[in-house]
Structures are given as C-alpha cells and as structure tokens.
Design a protein around this motif. Sequence first.
Motif, mmCIF file in Angstrom:
data_model
loop_
_atom_site.group_PDB
_atom_site.id
_atom_site.type_symbol
_atom_site.label_atom_id
_atom_site.label_comp_id
_atom_site.label_asym_id
_atom_site.label_seq_id
_atom_site.Cartn_x
_atom_site.Cartn_y
_atom_site.Cartn_z
ATOM 1 N N THR A 1 -5.718 -46.839 -14.345
ATOM 2 C CA THR A 1 -7.173 -46.822 -14.439
ATOM 3 C C THR A 1 -7.725 -45.770 -13.490
ATOM 4 N N HIS A 2 -8.746 -45.062 -13.925
ATOM 5 C CA HIS A 2 -9.471 -44.170 -13.029
ATOM 6 C C HIS A 2 -10.897 -44.674 -12.894
ATOM 7 N N GLY A 3 -11.430 -44.463 -11.711
ATOM 8 C CA GLY A 3 -12.835 -44.789 -11.495
ATOM 9 C C GLY A 3 -13.643 -43.502 -11.490
ATOM 10 N N TYR B 1 -16.023 -38.618 -7.524
ATOM 11 C CA TYR B 1 -14.583 -38.768 -7.334
ATOM 12 C C TYR B 1 -14.075 -39.995 -8.079
ATOM 13 N N CYS B 2 -12.761 -40.087 -8.142
ATOM 14 C CA CYS B 2 -12.110 -41.240 -8.746
ATOM 15 C C CYS B 2 -11.969 -42.319 -7.669
ATOM 16 N N THR B 3 -12.345 -43.563 -8.020
ATOM 17 C CA THR B 3 -12.349 -44.644 -7.023
ATOM 18 C C THR B 3 -11.070 -45.481 -7.015
ATOM 19 N N GLU B 4 -10.133 -45.195 -7.912
ATOM 20 C CA GLU B 4 -8.875 -45.952 -7.920
ATOM 21 C C GLU B 4 -7.772 -45.061 -7.337
ATOM 22 N N PHE B 5 -6.984 -45.579 -6.412
ATOM 23 C CA PHE B 5 -5.911 -44.767 -5.819
ATOM 24 C C PHE B 5 -4.790 -44.606 -6.845
ATOM 25 N N CYS B 6 -4.969 -43.605 -7.712
ATOM 26 C CA CYS B 6 -4.185 -43.533 -8.936
ATOM 27 C C CYS B 6 -2.917 -42.705 -8.815
ATOM 28 N N SER B 7 -2.804 -41.893 -7.775
ATOM 29 C CA SER B 7 -1.633 -41.023 -7.659
ATOM 30 C C SER B 7 -1.632 -40.427 -6.261
ATOM 31 N N LEU C 1 -2.134 -37.539 -5.417
ATOM 32 C CA LEU C 1 -3.240 -36.604 -5.229
ATOM 33 C C LEU C 1 -4.563 -37.201 -5.702
ATOM 34 N N HIS C 2 -4.675 -38.510 -5.503
ATOM 35 C CA HIS C 2 -5.898 -39.217 -5.892
ATOM 36 C C HIS C 2 -7.122 -38.677 -5.152
ATOM 37 N N LEU C 3 -6.946 -38.362 -3.864
ATOM 38 C CA LEU C 3 -8.096 -37.874 -3.089
ATOM 39 C C LEU C 3 -8.620 -36.549 -3.641
ATOM 40 N N GLU C 4 -7.708 -35.808 -4.302
ATOM 41 C CA GLU C 4 -8.096 -34.538 -4.899
ATOM 42 C C GLU C 4 -8.728 -34.730 -6.277
ATOM 43 N N MET C 5 -8.800 -35.983 -6.722
ATOM 44 C CA MET C 5 -9.417 -36.256 -8.024
ATOM 45 C C MET C 5 -10.923 -36.316 -7.800
ATOM 46 N N GLU C 6 -11.544 -35.143 -7.765
ATOM 47 C CA GLU C 6 -12.900 -34.993 -7.252
ATOM 48 C C GLU C 6 -13.666 -33.968 -8.066
HETATM 49 CU CU1 CUA Z 1 -7.804 -41.310 -10.624
HETATM 50 CU CU2 CUA Z 1 -7.771 -41.718 -8.338
#
Ligand code: CUA
Length: 766
Positions: free
Chosen positions: A590-592, A625-631, A633-638
């Motif tokens: 899931t992505h937020g 940004y994406c609110t789910e720690f999905c990977s 490089l989640h912090l880079e999901m911006e």
């Molecule tokens: Cu998608 Cu974090």
Amino acid sequence: MRKHFIKALACSAALSIGVTAAGSVFAQDTLEDVMKARGLTQKDVLAAAKTYVPTGGRDEFIAVSSGGQSGQIFLYGIPSMRILKYIGVFTPEPWQGYGFDDESKAVLHAGNLINDNRITFGDTHHPAISETNGEYDGEYVFINDKANPRLAVIDMKDFETKQIVINPIMSSEHGGAFVSPNTDYIIEATQYPAPLNRKYTPLSKFNEEYRGAVTYWKFNREKGRIDVDASFSLELPPYSQDLSDFGKGPSDGWTLTNSFCSERYVGGIEKGRPPFEAGCSQKDTDFVHMINWKRAIEIVKEGKAEKINGHNVIMMKTAIKEGILFLIPEPKSPHGVDVSPDGKFFIVSGKLDTHASVYSFEKIFKLIKDKDYAGRDPYGIPILDLKKSLHLQLSVGLGPLHTQYDSKPCTVYTSIYVDSQVTKWDYCKGKVLDTINIHYNIGHLMTMEGDSVKPKGKYLVALNKLAIDRFNPVGPLHPQNHQLIDISGDKMQLLYDMPVPLGEPHYAVAIKADKLKPKVRYKLGWNSRKDRKSKYRTRPGREKVVRKDGVVHVYGTLIRSHITPEIIEVEEGETVSIHMTNVERAQDETHGFAIYGHNVNLSVEPGKTASATFKVKNPGVYPYYCTEFCSALHLEMEGILLVRPKGMKATKIKFQEGQVYTEADFKKQVKTNIATQGVIDSVVKFITERNYKDFPTVVGLVEDAVEQLGFAAESKKKAEDFAAKKDWQNATLWAQQWFQYQVKTADMGLRAKTYLEQNGAKKVTK
Ligand code: CUA
Ligand code: K7E
C-alpha cells in the motif's frame, strides 16, 4: 545500505543450506523457570496455551465488534484476541483514507448530513454478518447507529464501508442490525419514541402522536447495497422498542422486537415528577412485538402503506386489520430477544427480574390461529397470554440481559448484569448448569456463530461495560473489557482479558475464519467504494495533467519508490483533482499520499485508484509524500506541489544535480547489479527446484517478482543506452534505478523462499 543488503542475501542463501533447527539458543529457560520468574500458576499456563497463537499463526475465528462511540467496527482473532483492524464506518478513519479521498467521502457524506449538520460520531451497537439459509456466509457486515438512526454496509471482501443509509422516520433507534435468514432484509427498530414525521409535537400528545417503528431495509445481494426505495417500515406504539431478531425455520417470516417503558411515561424530574427510571418500571411486564414481515411485504405491494417523509410505512391500524402485529407480555424491562438455532423458541430476559423466559413459537402460532387473545393494548393490538405462550421460565441470576446458543443442544449462556456473571443453562429442561464470574458488569456476550442456525461452540466472549481494576490504570476513562471464556467443557473457564480502547463495544459476532475470502489486491484502477473501474485509472507511462472545466486533473501513479508526477505546478485559486493509482501487484504494498496543509491523505492499496479534490487557496510550496514505509527508498517517495501566485508565468524547471557521476561510478554500480543478479538467480533456483506451484502465496510472490524484474530490465536498457552515449550522469542514475528494482525482486524472492522453507515445500527432480 547496499553492502548490507547483499550480505543479508548471501547469509540467507547460506542459511538455507542445512541449518534448520536453530531453536536451542532460545531454550535456556525451562517452562518452570518462566512460570517462577513471572509468578504464573499451572492454571495461567493452561489458559495461555489455549489462547496463544504462535508467531505467524492464524486464529480459528474472527470477531467483528462494534466500536461504540468511535463510529467504527473492529476485527480481532479468537482465541488470540489480537486486534486485526479498525474499520471506519460512521466517522473518518485516516489510515484507510476513509473520509479523505473523494470516493469514501461520497459514502460518508451520503450518510452523515442529518438535520443540516455533518455528524462526525456514531454510536454503533449491533453488527450482523450476512447469512445464507441462516448460516453466516462471510460476505457482508451491517451495523447500526443508535444516536443518529442509520445503517451501514461493509463488504467483507475488502472490509470497506460501502454504503450508509439514513433512517427516514426515526429520531432514535437501537434494535438493529439483525438479518433475515437469507439477508434479503435487515431490521432496525426505534428506541425512544418521537413523531415519525419529525415535526414539533408537545408531550401532551405523546400517546396520540409519538411513535415507535421498525424498518425493514431491503438488501440487494447482487449489488451489495441496500435498496432504499424497496425498504419499508411499520408504525408501532410509543413503547421504547429495544432489541430485535428474525425467526428461522418454523418461525421464518416473523420478527420479534421487545420493549421497555410500555407505561408510556414521559419523565419530568425537573418539574417534580418521578424520573424516567421510576415511571418506566411501574408495570410487571412490557411487550415483545411479533410481526409477520413476509406478509408485510405483500401489504406494501398492495399499496396499503402510507408515505411518511417519502417512505412507505404500514400504519398500526392496517397492521392490526391485516393480522400481522401481535404483542406478548414479557417480564419487567426486558433486554435481549434471541431466537433458538432451530427456530422453535426465543428467549427474553428481564433486566429487573431474575428470570429468563423461554417462549414457544408453536404455542404462540396456535394462539394466533385460534384468535385466543388475552386483551388488546390502547391502540387495539391483540395481546397474547404470557403463560400460554411460555415454554418455561428459569431464575438465572439478577439482571439477565442477552442469551447466546452453544453447539450443544439445549445449551445457552445468559449474561447477568447485576451479578456480573454468565449463567450456562438448559433451556429445554429449565436447569442451571454452571455459572462463572466476570469482570465487570457484562452486557452482551457472544458465542461462535451463536445467533446462527449452526452455532460453533468452543468459545464465549463476555463484553463487559466496566474494567475497573483489571488493567494498568490509564486515567479516569478506563478501557472496556472483552473476556474470553472456554466453553468446550462442562465448566466454563476464564482465559483472557482484552482491553478495548475505542468506545463501548456493545455487541460482537464471530465467524469461522476459513469462511472469509478477502481480496489480496484490486483490479488495476479500481474505485473500491463503487466496486467498479475508476474513470481516473492510470497505467504506468500514461500519467498526465489535464485542465478541464476549471479543474486541474492530475492522473498519477504510485509504485515503489516513486510518485508520478513528482512535480505538480498550478496557479493560486485553481481547483486540483489528484487521482492516484497504485500500480503494484505485490501483496501488502500500500502507498499513502499526503500533502502539506490541504487535509489530503489517501490510502491507495494495490490496484486502487483514489482521488483528492481541493482548492489551492494560497501560493506556496507544498511537499507531498507516501505515508506508508513501503520500501528502502520510501523517504524518497516524494514530490512537490507548486502553487504560483496568480498571473505569474511558469518557469522552465532547471534541475540541480546532487552529484556528478563518472564512468567509474557507472561501472561500480553495474558491478553491484551483476552481483545482485547472482543472488537473485540463486533464490530463483531454490524456488524453481521446489514444488512452489502448490503454494498460491508463493505463486503470487513469484508473479510480482517477475514483474519487478521486468522493470529492472527496462532500467538496465536505459542505463546502457546512456552509457553508449557516454552520458555517465544519466547512465549511473538509471543503473541505480535498475538496482532498486532488483532489490524489490530479491525481497519478494526471499519472502517466497522463506515461505517454502516454513511450509514444507518438497524438492522436485526433473
Ligand atoms: Cu510508498 Cu512509501
Ligand atoms: Cu448495550 Cu445491545 Cu445496545 Cu444490550 S445493548 S447490553
């Protein structure tokens, strides 16, 4: 980070060779040591063993519980009592984006505008699971709101709220939701009487113009929605109606709704009159209403209903004339009316009495047939004789409330509020079998599938109103307490206390877990609240921005670890509608999507398309940004939403490169990628040498891994194309992207490998 990862992969590959039984390092303690250190008795350890579900294990039953004033429901496993999920129903729930994305706002807003106010709480009481031939089928959950008469539909395929319908005539309710044996109707009954037209009416006209009612909501199973136009109600006297139940088997076609305060007392303590609680307890009996709902459907079709607030209502005089409404006395201030699994009896308890009363449908039907009435109430409704309707009465304890059925014949459990206990008794012979103390002040209780035609026995949960001293203190507002009781033997045994931290969970129902078949992912581009493809669905590579009818539509996608588009530029005052599709196929990815300062917060599960429409009022820079720690490089999901001041020209974006890459950087990255590929290959070998196709979970993981590997190949090609042009900057960046996809591939490969190891996959020789 990378080195770490490769090491982990390598380790894991090494571990798989040989080392399997590595438990011994943790087994320094003996059971006796642990019991002594923690002060546990034999009984405690036995209870623990009965509730403990080993790590990674599954529960046998899933409970669906009301979340009380939170307006939610929640799910937990039995016997572990582990909470699995809270589900937003009558109130917004941020994690699920419920009440934040356009799709779920439509559901919530259709059911929360009452009296021109947006209602932001709910007093949920009774969840009901849909039934087929009287057995739980695990397809839908329904729940009512006592404070603002409403009913909600939750689909058990994805456990999302799909519909909320507002009751057209009630101003207070309680006796819902209960379903007919095939879930063609769901009942909702009033609690406190009020005029059905909702007009101001002085209390001096209470007896003449205040009314109770029951609503029969028609459920359309194919659509999975309530059909409001095909639903109807029946007018009832201004007794305070309480709980309801549907008949089944020989009593199919009838519903029961009990009542308290048949005195029709109107209170007025501030004027020196005795209070409600005294005035409502004068008589020794109140009434259970018995209604022939199958005949009521015909009466509506025959055009004999009246319209109130645009809704079909069968008036009392019609119901009496047509012979579909009867009253049966029940002991003082009853609470709970529960039909037996075979549909031959129903049990009612009197809150201010010690008796539970078992009524016989056979006797009642005979009285109705013979028109053998004991009298009529002030509205002319025939009253049946209490004694002639009864199978038996039994003293079960002070303040009995609700009754649930066991899988064992004739065996029931009744909650005893004042004495804080559960009484197990035989309702055929009228004999108390056992009692157990609970903590404290039990309301409802629940056995496994205990209100269906086939109760499953085994466990009972006491839903207690107070916790008092059972948990670590957390301030004057205590959690509620669900207590798990083993009912498999002759004696009930208390196993576990579970604090419930979100509201008074009035009632719960539990279903065999293997009856549930929830989705893993949605079809790509799915509007989950409407159960159809979203017109805003977007495939990878087809992202675009379209300005139409004064709205900036952003068609975007989400996949580990990027949001496309990464930059959205609009002008002050514009309305923006962002549509995000999660294009993952992977399970649980899931992505937020949250934006600073605009109350935008989406939860986009794999395949889902969710939208957020809002006006940008102030120029500025708004990160999203994406609110789910999905990977990794989640912090880079911006990304960035730029809101330009009105009239300012858009400038061409010139990017600042963080680092300048050389040929050496590119070669280094490629070397890492080749090593990673080696690890992936070894995992693939492990999997393909096993009978992995026998494991659907693994097949799913392999599909996802193959997809990610495809993306890796695309990035590899781009990297090589740039390298051929000696553009080391872009070549290196794409080589890094290639590595990212490899990491995701390896992640799923390893999950598949672990699964195979833990589930006894066999080696296949070719
Ligand atoms: Cu998608 Cu974090
Ligand atoms: Cu609290 Cu069913 Cu609403 Cu009884 S109810 S206790």
